[in-house]
Design a protein around this motif. Structure first.
Motif, PDB file in Angstrom:
ATOM      1  N   PHE A 118     -19.961  51.271 -39.871  1.00 51.43           N
ATOM      2  CA  PHE A 118     -19.811  52.591 -39.085  1.00 51.43           C
ATOM      3  C   PHE A 118     -21.202  53.541 -39.206  1.00 51.43           C
ATOM      4  N   LYS A 119     -21.638  53.880 -38.008  1.00 48.13           N
ATOM      5  CA  LYS A 119     -22.775  54.723 -38.025  1.00 48.13           C
ATOM      6  C   LYS A 119     -22.302  55.998 -37.338  1.00 48.13           C
ATOM      7  N   PRO A 120     -22.348  57.059 -37.999  1.00 50.18           N
ATOM      8  CA  PRO A 120     -22.086  58.250 -37.533  1.00 50.18           C
ATOM      9  C   PRO A 120     -23.129  58.738 -36.289  1.00 50.18           C
ATOM     10  N   ALA A 121     -22.385  59.556 -35.463  1.00 49.13           N
ATOM     11  CA  ALA A 121     -23.574  59.996 -34.492  1.00 49.13           C
ATOM     12  C   ALA A 121     -24.178  60.908 -34.790  1.00 49.13           C
ATOM     13  N   GLN A 122     -25.560  61.047 -34.604  1.00 49.20           N
ATOM     14  CA  GLN A 122     -26.507  62.172 -35.122  1.00 49.20           C
ATOM     15  C   GLN A 122     -26.435  63.305 -34.016  1.00 49.20           C
ATOM     16  N   PRO A 123     -26.198  64.537 -34.563  1.00 47.76           N
ATOM     17  CA  PRO A 123     -26.182  65.670 -33.719  1.00 47.76           C
ATOM     18  C   PRO A 123     -27.457  65.687 -32.808  1.00 47.76           C
ATOM     19  N   SER A 124     -27.305  66.059 -31.379  1.00 45.26           N
ATOM     20  CA  SER A 124     -28.605  66.335 -30.668  1.00 45.26           C
ATOM     21  C   SER A 124     -28.708  67.604 -30.433  1.00 45.26           C
TER      22      SER A 124
END
Length: 126
Positions: A118-124
């Motif tokens: 699982f790779k958490p989404a990085q904030p944009s």
């Protein structure tokens, strides 16, 4: 005087290491799956459902969480290649936990076997 390698070799003698294939089933039936790597490693990708407790904080987080107090919990640990997990398993056993398994080869072996992380989404910020 012992080296870090010596400590890991010694820990692995008293730790139940399981293969990645065995880990798939163990994870499905465990009470808690713990990633003992550093925060940056965990955020870069971890096994689905894993809690993060870095090696340096593991004992404190286990002791401070009422849901993790039972010494009969089925615990699966992993790190990058299995050294830190072995040291953590040894420490938890000394704390009285009796059902601890460590994934041989760690997340590297997990990914090499073709399993997802699982790779958490990085904030944009755009």
């Amino acid at each position: 005087m012992k080296t870090a390698h010596d400590l890991v070799v010694e820990a692995k003698k008293s730790v139940e290491e399981i293969s990645v294939d065995q880990a798939v089933k163990a994870i499905q039936s465990c009470d808690v799956l713990i990633d003992v790597r550093e925060t940056e490693e965990y955020l870069a990708g971890h096994l689905p459902g894993a809690l993060h407790m870095s090696r340096g904080m593991l004992e404190f987080k286990m002791a401070g969480n009422p849901k993790l107090q039972s010494r009969d919990l089925n615990i699966v640990l992993y790190c990058k290649t299995s050294g830190r997990a072995a040291l953590c398993a040894q420490s938890l056993a000394q704390m009285g936990y009796s059902h601890i398994q460590s994934i041989a080869g760690g997340i590297d072996a997990w990914q090499a076997a073709g399993h997802d992380v699982f790779k958490p989404a990085q904030p944009s910020f755009e």
